[in-house]
Scaffold this motif. Structure first.
Motif, PDB file in Angstrom:
ATOM      1  N   PHE A 102      -0.548  -0.404 -10.855  1.00 12.42           N
ATOM      2  CA  PHE A 102      -0.182  -1.748 -10.437  1.00 12.42           C
ATOM      3  C   PHE A 102      -0.204  -2.707 -11.624  1.00 12.42           C
ATOM      4  CE2 PHE A 102      -0.916  -5.268  -7.150  1.00 12.42           C
ATOM      5  CZ  PHE A 102       0.391  -5.225  -6.735  1.00 12.42           C
TER       6      PHE A 102
ATOM      7  N   ILE B 181       4.575 -15.806 -13.329  1.00 13.64           N
ATOM      8  CA  ILE B 181       3.824 -14.551 -13.455  1.00 13.64           C
ATOM      9  C   ILE B 181       4.784 -13.384 -13.686  1.00 13.64           C
ATOM     10  CG2 ILE B 181       2.473 -12.832 -12.186  1.00 13.64           C
ATOM     11  CD1 ILE B 181       0.678 -14.829 -11.254  1.00 13.64           C
TER      12      ILE B 181
ATOM     13  N   THR C 280      13.763 -19.307  -3.064  1.00  9.15           N
ATOM     14  CA  THR C 280      15.165 -19.309  -2.635  1.00  9.15           C
ATOM     15  C   THR C 280      15.810 -20.659  -2.958  1.00  9.15           C
ATOM     16  OG1 THR C 280      14.374 -19.846  -0.422  1.00  9.15           O
ATOM     17  CG2 THR C 280      15.096 -17.599  -0.780  1.00  9.15           C
TER      18      THR C 280
ATOM     19  N   THR D 220      18.005  -9.334   3.311  1.00 13.96           N
ATOM     20  CA  THR D 220      16.977  -8.582   2.599  1.00 13.96           C
ATOM     21  C   THR D 220      15.781  -8.181   3.455  1.00 13.96           C
ATOM     22  OG1 THR D 220      16.046 -10.670   1.868  1.00 13.96           O
ATOM     23  CG2 THR D 220      17.536  -9.568   0.348  1.00 13.96           C
TER      24      THR D 220
ATOM     25  N   ILE E 225      10.185 -22.281   2.398  1.00 12.31           N
ATOM     26  CA  ILE E 225      11.256 -22.439   1.414  1.00 12.31           C
ATOM     27  C   ILE E 225      12.614 -22.064   2.017  1.00 12.31           C
ATOM     28  CG2 ILE E 225      12.147 -21.621  -0.808  1.00 12.31           C
ATOM     29  CD1 ILE E 225       9.870 -23.454  -1.269  1.00 12.31           C
TER      30      ILE E 225
ATOM     31  N   ASP F 167      -8.391  -0.238  -8.015  1.00 13.66           N
ATOM     32  CA  ASP F 167      -7.085  -0.621  -8.536  1.00 13.66           C
ATOM     33  C   ASP F 167      -6.016  -0.597  -7.444  1.00 13.66           C
ATOM     34  OD1 ASP F 167      -8.172  -0.833 -11.075  1.00 13.66           O
ATOM     35  OD2 ASP F 167      -7.786   1.272 -11.527  1.00 13.66           O
TER      36      ASP F 167
ATOM     37  N   ARG G 295      -5.100   2.195  -5.839  1.00 13.33           N
ATOM     38  CA  ARG G 295      -4.386   3.466  -5.832  1.00 13.33           C
ATOM     39  C   ARG G 295      -4.869   4.325  -4.669  1.00 13.33           C
ATOM     40  NH1 ARG G 295      -6.021   5.337 -10.396  1.00 13.33           N
ATOM     41  NH2 ARG G 295      -4.444   4.276 -11.620  1.00 13.33           N
TER      42      ARG G 295
ATOM     43  N   GLN H 146       1.217   3.345   0.418  1.00 13.72           N
ATOM     44  CA  GLN H 146       0.816   2.846  -0.907  1.00 13.72           C
ATOM     45  C   GLN H 146       1.495   1.499  -1.182  1.00 13.72           C
ATOM     46  OE1 GLN H 146      -1.226   4.360  -3.810  1.00 13.72           O
ATOM     47  NE2 GLN H 146      -1.075   2.149  -3.844  1.00 13.72           N
ATOM     48  N   GLN H 147       2.769   1.384  -0.815  1.00 16.82           N
ATOM     49  CA  GLN H 147       3.486   0.136  -1.047  1.00 16.82           C
ATOM     50  C   GLN H 147       2.883  -1.017  -0.239  1.00 16.82           C
ATOM     51  OE1 GLN H 147       5.612   0.102  -3.508  1.00 16.82           O
ATOM     52  NE2 GLN H 147       5.600  -2.106  -3.235  1.00 16.82           N
TER      53      GLN H 147
ATOM     54  N   ARG I 274       0.000  -2.341  -2.039  1.00 15.36           N
ATOM     55  CA  ARG I 274       0.425  -3.197  -3.159  1.00 15.36           C
ATOM     56  C   ARG I 274       0.792  -4.603  -2.658  1.00 15.36           C
ATOM     57  NH1 ARG I 274      -2.249  -0.515  -6.735  1.00 15.36           N
ATOM     58  NH2 ARG I 274      -1.356   1.485  -7.367  1.00 15.36           N
TER      59      ARG I 274
ATOM     60  N   GLN J  96      -2.370  -6.389  -1.904  1.00 18.22           N
ATOM     61  CA  GLN J  96      -3.057  -6.799  -3.121  1.00 18.22           C
ATOM     62  C   GLN J  96      -2.491  -8.121  -3.637  1.00 18.22           C
ATOM     63  OE1 GLN J  96      -2.802  -2.672  -4.990  1.00 18.22           O
ATOM     64  NE2 GLN J  96      -4.505  -3.554  -6.127  1.00 18.22           N
ATOM     65  N   LEU J  97      -1.157  -8.269  -3.559  1.00 19.69           N
ATOM     66  CA  LEU J  97      -0.524  -9.511  -4.010  1.00 19.69           C
ATOM     67  C   LEU J  97      -0.950 -10.678  -3.123  1.00 19.69           C
ATOM     68  CD1 LEU J  97       3.123  -8.355  -4.816  1.00 19.69           C
ATOM     69  CD2 LEU J  97       1.281  -8.816  -6.437  1.00 19.69           C
TER      70      LEU J  97
ATOM     71  N   ALA K 200       0.381 -22.873 -10.115  1.00 19.36           N
ATOM     72  CA  ALA K 200       1.142 -22.114 -11.116  1.00 19.36           C
ATOM     73  C   ALA K 200       0.939 -22.649 -12.526  1.00 19.36           C
ATOM     74  CB  ALA K 200       2.624 -22.114 -10.765  1.00 19.36           C
TER      75      ALA K 200
ATOM     76  N   PHE L 171      -4.110 -19.120 -14.978  1.00 20.72           N
ATOM     77  CA  PHE L 171      -3.602 -18.724 -13.665  1.00 20.72           C
ATOM     78  C   PHE L 171      -3.218 -17.247 -13.643  1.00 20.72           C
ATOM     79  CE2 PHE L 171       0.389 -18.377 -11.021  1.00 20.72           C
ATOM     80  CZ  PHE L 171      -0.277 -18.246  -9.812  1.00 20.72           C
ATOM     81  N   MET L 172      -2.446 -16.833 -14.628  1.00 22.17           N
ATOM     82  CA  MET L 172      -1.955 -15.466 -14.604  1.00 22.17           C
ATOM     83  C   MET L 172      -3.087 -14.454 -14.743  1.00 22.17           C
ATOM     84  SD  MET L 172       1.112 -13.675 -16.548  1.00 22.17           S
ATOM     85  CE  MET L 172       1.159 -11.920 -16.794  1.00 22.17           C
TER      86      MET L 172
ATOM     87  N   PHE M 105      -4.956 -14.297 -11.544  1.00 21.33           N
ATOM     88  CA  PHE M 105      -4.184 -13.612 -10.508  1.00 21.33           C
ATOM     89  C   PHE M 105      -4.213 -12.099 -10.717  1.00 21.33           C
ATOM     90  CE2 PHE M 105      -0.309 -11.782  -8.784  1.00 21.33           C
ATOM     91  CZ  PHE M 105      -0.332 -12.263  -7.484  1.00 21.33           C
ATOM     92  N   VAL M 106      -3.956 -11.676 -11.930  1.00 20.74           N
ATOM     93  CA  VAL M 106      -3.929 -10.233 -12.209  1.00 20.74           C
ATOM     94  C   VAL M 106      -5.305  -9.626 -11.921  1.00 20.74           C
ATOM     95  CG1 VAL M 106      -3.679  -8.514 -14.036  1.00 20.74           C
ATOM     96  CG2 VAL M 106      -2.022 -10.361 -13.826  1.00 20.74           C
TER      97      VAL M 106
ATOM     98  N   THR N  23      -6.035  -9.064  -8.251  1.00 21.13           N
ATOM     99  CA  THR N  23      -5.349  -7.991  -7.519  1.00 21.13           C
ATOM    100  C   THR N  23      -6.277  -6.797  -7.295  1.00 21.13           C
ATOM    101  OG1 THR N  23      -4.437  -6.995  -9.523  1.00 21.13           O
ATOM    102  CG2 THR N  23      -3.041  -8.570  -8.376  1.00 21.13           C
TER     103      THR N  23
END
Lengths: 211, 609
Positions: free
Chosen positions: A58, A103, A150, B43, B235, B450, B452, B487-488, B491, B494-495, B587, B592-593, B596-597, B600
């Protein structure tokens, strides 16, 4: 295990604290820098890409792999540039006007750098004029455009139109990405490529430059 | 323009639709609630319909991706991608409908001394005669003054329009509802004195019918927000409304029609009429607030995401098409920022979190999660894009909290024990079940920190090159499709959990505080009330604190709306709260990044690597 293979493994195993030593050892053993890059680092990153794609690893691991790769490249680049080896390519990338989310874009930047691209990160909330200016004034192969919302996605199209209007449509190839962006949208607005994730973006950049 | 006759089954709605409208737009035009989580971009695959007869356009690449060749052959299509080319008959399966679901209206009851903005007075007016030929309006105002010492100078125009016949038919007896110095309603003697409080959420609308004099709730009811058909998240709604004024008007119309119906239903429960409602309060996030008032929303979707107005508003209910007493007002609570709205203000008001003593986190979890940190009287807020995963979106077997959704789940050895909404056979997982599943799999070592998945459990299997954990197998439920966590899915979760945790973490760091110092965590909102807090703590979504530090308060925004409905001092307090709450744009926060990471990872949040 030979040195090059060890380096490849180190990328896959995220051994960021061992990669520098391994790279130096390989150079001392007179393995050519280009071989370390092409037979060691690049295949390693490709394995990382596959693992990310199928959900085995990940974001934190992907970023760590990019960092590991970058450490090795920092050692190899001076040697490679002496030998007149060109970089993988020059990329400028930014989050479009109205959007401050980065990000995803930052991960793409890390991955591109990790894969040996020269990257100009233009940041967030970037005016279309700025994108146009950067493409005009720099010798770039790829422009990356990102949007998370969007509501800001239409600015990607605006930017591509602005490039065309400035007569720069052929000067650079545009890759688009971000949560709401799809391949269909990319096709519809006339982008040259779409990156569903950071790994795909790097692959796309490589493909576009190769063709 | 050619148009075709489209028939939607099993709801039985049919009508003419222009050929240039996709089936989703046709459905909306005819008032058929088809889900459209992505807002019609092809989508999300939530708008699946089956063409029973007639011809339609060729499948788009989106549809070829979303639907199997067999499904396409059987007429399955995405409504947002398909255009009619003849008269058509369509079947809309239940999972594509915006059907009624469990909607929480209960919340903690906070009592407040009623101090309503509208008061009702019983009047016995002198009969008009040759010797007393005063105008009826003067007669009314002077009687108010004489009999109740209430000075009024304005009579609402609609009250005035009916005043003369009503006074005469009621034999000169009437009940006048007075707001400040205006008569806003006139009704027969001893009519109800009703107020309506509305929590206008992105997904759900909760309504409360309240006695304005004693603050008692007569009836409460929740419905789905019909705007869901214009996109699942804020949005997408903003994007739809920005497309054209017509679309913005349709969204407003749809919303107000739903609120009006809610008002009728609530009044029905106590044998009252909507015209007896003499005051309303609406709280909602900034986008809902602006869409209801037909305020511009385009700028809400573009940096720096500013609202058109932050202050509280009092407007005539009729100006937005709200069917209550014609001269009545609707009060809209103030807003903090583009993504921290009046609903958050109402929550802080109802829970009194904004004046909490110890370090307090107040959080409302949804597609957008708002968090406030109260530290030494200072309130700071953020908004996190937590996404639809906890509402079942983007999760393979995810669904909303409707009948058959697994809402609680426990792994006992190799068996999965679960509880579903309404106790019916399981069909999928709703947010609280998804959260439990993640925590249970982590505790069982099936997923590592992690995220997994490991192929180390008899319930693990591989499908389409992806690991998945079978919660309910095909055999365990009479051949219905298995319910799995992939698994997806992990993920995606986690986000989602990282987004929420990052919000909390950035607030703590900005205020120079640490997790251990937190004294209480207030969790509001429907999802937050149903979750097993220990699961949220286990995966690291919420701070690692003793469980008695957490308070699940239900629909606190609705409670805040009720307080503001019956109490003028609470309205004033809401203004103070809104002005006092600081806002951080997540943001752009430093680190922040990295945060965030780091967030997870599953398990207790750890700043270091």
């Amino acid at each position: 295990m030979n040195k090059v293979k060890q380096i490849s493994e180190a990328i896959v195993q995220l051994k960021w604290d061992e990669i520098a030593a391994l790279t130096n050892e390989a150079l001392e053993a007179e393995v050519p820098a280009l071989e370390i890059l092409n037979q060691g680092l690049v295949p390693g990153m490709s394995v990382v890409g596959t693992k990310f794609r199928n959900g085995e690893i990940f974001l934190p691991e992907v970023l760590l792999s990019a960092r590991t790769m970058k450490t090795a490249l920092e050692i190899l680049t001076p040697i490679l540039s002496q030998q007149d080896t060109p970089s993988m390519g020059r990329v400028a990338i930014g989050t479009v006007k109205g959007d401050i989310h980065d990000i995803g874009k930052n991960i793409v930047v890390s991955m591109l750098e990790g894969n040996g691209f020269e990257v100009m990160d233009l940041g967030i909330d970037v005016d279309t004029e700025r994108f146009v200016e950067v493409v005009r004034d720099n010798n770039l192969q790829i422009l990356g455009l990102s949007a998370l919302l969007t509501s800001t996605m239409p600015m990607i199209e605006e930017t591509i139109k602005a490039l065309e209007k400035a007569g720069l449509g052929q000067k650079v190839q545009v890759i688009v990405g971000g949560a709401p962006v799809t391949q269909a949208y990319a096709d519809q607005i006339g982008a040259d490529g779409y990156g569903a994730d950071a790994v795909a973006a790097v692959e796309k950049a490589r493909d576009l430059i190769a063709t | 323009m050619t148009s075709y006759h489209i028939d939607f089954e099993p709801v039985g709605r049919r009508g003419k639709c222009p050929a240039d409208k996709c089936l989703l737009d046709c459905a909306h035009q005819l008032g058929v609630g088809i889900l459209s989580m992505c807002g019609g971009h092809g989508t999300c695959h939530s708008c699946k319909v089956q063409v029973l007869s007639g011809t339609v356009s060729e499948p788009t690449p989106h549809e070829q991706e979303a639907l199997s060749p067999q499904e396409l052959k059987n007429g399955w299509r995405l409504a947002c991608q398909t255009y009619p080319t003849s008269d058509c008959k369509l079947s809309v399966p239940p999972q594509s409908m915006t059907t009624p679901q469990r909607i929480q209206v209960e919340g903690l009851e906070v009592t407040v001394a009623p101090d309503p903005p509208v008061r009702a007075y019983q009047l016995q007016l002198p009969v008009s005669s040759l010797s007393d030929p005063r105008a009826d309006s003067e007669r009314l105002l002077e009687t108010l003054e004489q009999q109740h010492q209430v000075h009024c100078s304005i009579i609402d125009i609609d009250v005035l329009r009916n005043l003369s016949p009503q006074l005469r038919s009621w034999n000169w007896q009437a009940q006048a509802s007075v707001r400040d110095n205006e008569v806003v309603a006139l009704s027969p003697w001893s009519s109800h004195k009703l107020g309506l409080a509305i929590d206008l959420g992105t997904t759900k609308i909760a309504g409360y019918l309240v006695d304005l004099e004693n603050g008692q709730t007569f009836a409460a009811k929740g419905i789905m927000n019909p705007q869901v058909s214009y996109g699942e998240d804020i949005i997408s709604r903003i994007t739809s409304a920005t497309k054209s004024p017509v679309e913005a008007a349709q969204i407003q119309q749809l919303t107000v029609t739903a609120i009006n119906q809610l008002g009728v239903d609530l009044c029905g429960e106590v044998n009252a009429k909507p015209e007896e409602i003499v005051e309303a309060v609406v709280v909602g996030n900034t986008a809902m607030h602006h869409l209801l008032l037909r305020l511009p929303v385009e700028q809400l979707g573009l940096s720096p995401y500013v609202p058109a107005i932050r202050e509280a508003l009092d407007i005539k209910a009729r100006d937005i098409g709200l069917h209550i007493a014609s001269g009545a007002y609707v009060h809209l609570l103030p807003i903090v920022a583009g993504f921290v709205g009046a609903d958050h203000v109402a929550m802080l008001l109802a829970t009194e979190a904004w004046q909490a003593e110890g370090l307090t986190v107040a959080i409302d979890i949804g597609t957008n999660t708002e968090v406030s940190l109260v530290s030494d009287g200072k309130v700071t807020s953020v908004s996190c894009a937590s996404g639809p995963a906890f509402e079942g979106g983007h999760i393979k077997c995810g669904m909303r909290a409707a009948s058959g959704a697994i809402e609680r789940l426990l792994l006992v050895d190799d068996q999965v024990e679960y509880q579903t909404v309404d106790g019916t056979p399981p069909v999928g997982l709703c947010g609280s079940g998804i959260l439990d599943a993640m925590a249970q799999l982590y505790l069982a070592g099936v997923i590592d920190k992690d995220g997994r998945m490991k192929d180390n459990h008899p319930r693990m299997r591989t499908r389409q090159k992806q690991l998945e954990f079978v919660l309910v197998s095909k055999d365990e439920q009479d051949g219905h499709p298995a319910i799995v966590i992939t698994q997806q899915d992990i993920r995606e979760l986690q986000l989602a959990k990282a987004a929420i945790r990052t919000g909390i973490q950035v607030l703590l760091e900005t205020n120079g505080c640490s997790e251990e110092e937190i004294k209480q965590v207030i969790i509001a909102g429907a999802f937050g009330s149903y979750i097993n807090v220990s699961s949220a703590v286990t995966i690291g979504m919420l701070p690692s604190l003793a469980l008695d530090c957490f308070r699940q308060v239900g629909n606190a925004a609705g409670m805040g709306a009720k307080l503001a409905l019956v109490s003028r001092s609470k309205r004033a307090e809401a203004q103070t709260v809104a002005r006092q709450v600081g806002y951080i744009e997540l943001a752009t926060a430093p680190n922040f990044m990295q945060t965030f990471v780091q967030a997870t990872h599953i398990g207790r949040y750890n700043r270091g690597g």
